[in-house]
Design a protein around this motif. Structure first.
Motif, PDB file in Angstrom:
ATOM      1  N   ALA A  77      45.789  -7.543  44.523  1.00 61.10           N
ATOM      2  CA  ALA A  77      45.976  -7.676  42.974  1.00 61.10           C
ATOM      3  C   ALA A  77      46.893  -8.626  42.344  1.00 61.10           C
ATOM      4  O   ALA A  77      46.617  -9.324  41.711  1.00 61.10           O
ATOM      5  N   VAL A  80      45.198 -11.979  43.005  1.00 60.28           N
ATOM      6  CA  VAL A  80      44.075 -12.319  42.097  1.00 60.28           C
ATOM      7  C   VAL A  80      44.620 -12.484  40.431  1.00 60.28           C
ATOM      8  O   VAL A  80      44.234 -13.494  40.010  1.00 60.28           O
ATOM      9  N   LEU A 164      37.029 -11.193  42.881  1.00 61.55           N
ATOM     10  CA  LEU A 164      37.998 -10.597  41.970  1.00 61.55           C
ATOM     11  C   LEU A 164      38.158 -11.416  40.784  1.00 61.55           C
ATOM     12  O   LEU A 164      38.354 -11.301  39.736  1.00 61.55           O
ATOM     13  N   TYR A 168      37.313 -11.227  37.073  1.00 58.64           N
ATOM     14  CA  TYR A 168      38.336 -11.075  35.809  1.00 58.64           C
ATOM     15  C   TYR A 168      38.843 -12.145  34.990  1.00 58.64           C
ATOM     16  O   TYR A 168      39.493 -12.161  34.219  1.00 58.64           O
ATOM     17  N   THR A 225      42.231  -4.675  38.572  1.00 55.87           N
ATOM     18  CA  THR A 225      42.104  -5.143  39.970  1.00 55.87           C
ATOM     19  C   THR A 225      42.347  -4.124  41.046  1.00 55.87           C
ATOM     20  O   THR A 225      41.697  -4.119  42.173  1.00 55.87           O
ATOM     21  N   ASP A 228      40.124  -1.378  41.850  1.00 52.59           N
ATOM     22  CA  ASP A 228      38.688  -1.681  41.809  1.00 52.59           C
ATOM     23  C   ASP A 228      38.182  -1.281  43.182  1.00 52.59           C
ATOM     24  O   ASP A 228      38.825  -1.190  44.371  1.00 52.59           O
TER      25      ASP A 228
END
Lengths: 290, 268
Positions: A77, A80, A164, A168, A225, A228
């Motif tokens: 996360a 990302v 990801l 996003y 995220t 997910d």
């Protein structure tokens, strides 16, 4: 007189909002409270025993698998979020400062379209691109650059981060764009007039004023995220579970609902704590009123 | 020219956003059975197989029913919430609206899991009805976002003029307010329809044995043989989404224009 008017307005407002409110209480608040309650219950055979215990949390916190999965989720996360926000900022800046006003709606529409089109298909397409017989491997072997398909493209953390970050991407642009749009353009001129270079004006005026948008973008990407489910399943090949997969496995496959609930609550707490720390670190920027 | 470097970057970014999606039609019309370059030849076979597939037809029908119902429910509830939040002051407004908007920031897996636990505990049979319950919940915040803009740009004096001319609350709402926010309502309907049609997680956990389009796609991804058909199906889904969104955007803009507001662009 004015207080009775206010009461009447309050009553009307509450009456008006009650259908969606009742729906949200029944379908959202009640289930969330149930999860919270379950996390303090014992797991019996085929049923949940309603006896208060902290055992689930003790088990979660001392479970090395949970540590590993949570660390992986946080790592993915963070990566990302960093990639998405860094890549999105110049686009938001371009939208706000370069695109003429009458073209803005079109640009925003173009950027948001991929976000609304089947998330599952977009994740799966990355599997098609990175897979053993995927687009990259088949192209490279077809052109004779490699003899064997590259095995390191799929089923790892980097592949999950790419997927990801792509999924996003549009999410991060909008809040930054909104913050940039709010900036009073005369402040920038003032900065230039006072002898600052273009770069220094950006650094000392534009960026601090855009920070509320950057903070919002960060959270808006980070929170979904980390929860997910699809990407670890498809791109991680099921061997790289993140916290959502672990919650799901406990809830359904292992049928240990108290444990699954404790995992879900713990994960939400960690996300909340990380978000609050992040907001605290940026409090200087968030206090700025424009 | 000012910002030409930025323009190149923005265009590259758009290409990065769209590139994977462009693979869908390429492989949907490619006659090779594996998804790889170089391409073999042109074929519409995958679309034919898609149309002939019994389970897929059932999934399509289920998805349509779910998306239509969720869109209608979410938009109806959204009208109440948007009207209440833009027109009235009431106690605990922030908290109440916060709860209703919460699914926007909550990971879907949490929504799906908690709802599933409750439904199982009270003994509700999983079906497309339970998916509709979940989809209505997650579409609601989006409809409120769209409808609030519509209600916000409404001139309050129009409503008062209607009262002065002897209309009742309900008839003023029906004759004055409703027509003015109608584009917003249509936009909210289309938006929630698209979200529901594409939604996977909630459908995956709450549908029981009933397939929807995304859960059908997910179930087929394990079989390399069915990937070309999935590419064809993906093409259809993406084209449908883009069409629906374009129409939704058209109505959203018309709504903004009709109520005399300024267009800031975008849904969020």
């Amino acid at each position: 007189m004015s207080s009775t008017r206010f009461d009447a307005e309050a009553r009307q407002g509450l009456a008006m909002v009650s259908p969606p409110l009742i729906y949200a209480v029944l379908m959202l608040a009640a289930p969330l409270i149930t999860i919270l309650a379950y996390s303090f219950f014992k797991d019996g055979y085929l049923e949940v025993v309603r006896e208060f215990t902290l055992e689930n949390y003790r088990a979660v916190w001392s479970d090395p698998i949970f540590h590993k999965v949570m660390a992986r989720s946080l790592g993915v996360a963070f990566a990302v979020t960093l990639a998405t926000v860094a890549l999105a900022f110049p686009v938001a800046y371009f939208l706000s400062f370069v695109v003429p006003p009458e073209r803005k709606a079109l640009w925003i529409f173009l950027i948001t379209i991929p976000f609304w089109t089947s998330y599952l298909i977009r994740v799966f397409l990355w599997k098609v691109i990175l897979g053993h017989n995927g687009v990259i491997n088949s192209t490279l072997t077809g052109l004779g650059f490699i003899d064997e398909p590259l095995g390191f493209l799929l089923y790892n953390v980097q592949a999950m981060v790419i997927t990801l970050a792509h999924a996003y991407a549009p999410f991060a642009i909008l809040p930054i764009y909104v913050a940039l749009e709010k900036i009073d353009r005369s402040l920038l001129e003032a900065g230039r007039d006072l002898g600052e270079s273009r770069l220094m004006t950006f650094w000392r005026v534009t960026l601090p004023l855009a920070m509320p948008g950057v903070v919002a973008a960060t959270l808006i990407v980070f929170i979904p995220t980390i929860g997910d489910y699809v990407t670890p399943e498809l791109i991680g090949g099921g061997k790289m579970p993140m916290v959502a997969n672990m919650v799901q496995a406990n809830m359904l496959a292992l049928d240990n609902k108290p444990m699954g609930s404790a995992l879900a609550v713990t994960a939400m707490l960690i996300v909340a704590v990380v978000s609050v720390i992040f907001l605290f670190l940026n409090r200087r920027f968030l206090r700025v009123k424009q | 020219m000012k910002g030409s470097g930025l323009r190149i970057y923005a265009i590259a970014y758009l290409i990065f956003l769209y590139a994977p999606i462009l693979l869908l039609p390429i492989f949907a019309f490619n006659s090779g059975t594996i998804i790889a370059f170089p391409l073999k030849g042109f074929t519409a076979d995958w679309f034919m197989q898609m149309l002939a597939n019994e389970t897929l037809r059932r999934a399509f029908l289920n998805s349509l029913i779910i998306a239509l119902s969720s869109a209608i429910f979410a938009t109806c509830l959204g009208i109440f919430a948007a009207r209440a939040s833009t027109r009235f002051d009431f106690p605990a407004k922030t908290g109440i609206m916060g709860l209703i908007m919460l699914p926007l920031v909550l990971p879907e897996i949490i929504v799906a899991m908690s709802l599933l636990v409750v439904l199982l505990a009270i003994g509700v049979q999983l079906s497309i009805f339970t998916v509709i319950l979940g989809h209505t919940l997650i579409c609601l915040p989006y409809t409120i976002a769209i409808l609030s803009t519509a209600f916000n740009s409404l001139d309050k004096s129009l409503e008062e003029a209607a009262y002065d001319l002897g209309e009742t609350k309900w008839s003023a709402f029906r004759l004055v307010i409703l027509p003015l926010v109608m584009p917003g309502i249509i936009s909210a309907l289309l938006m929630s329809f698209t979200i529901s049609l594409d939604e996977f997680i909630i459908a995956f956990f709450l549908a029981g044995n009933e397939p929807t389009l995304p859960t059908y796609i997910f179930s087929q991804l394990r079989f390399p043989k069915s990937i070309p058909v999935i590419m064809a199906l993906g093409t259809v889904l993406v084209v449908m989404s883009i069409l629906l969104l374009t129409v939704a955007e058209y109505f959203r803009r018309r709504g903004v224009a009709r109520t005399g507001g300024q267009d800031h662009g975008g849904f969020l």
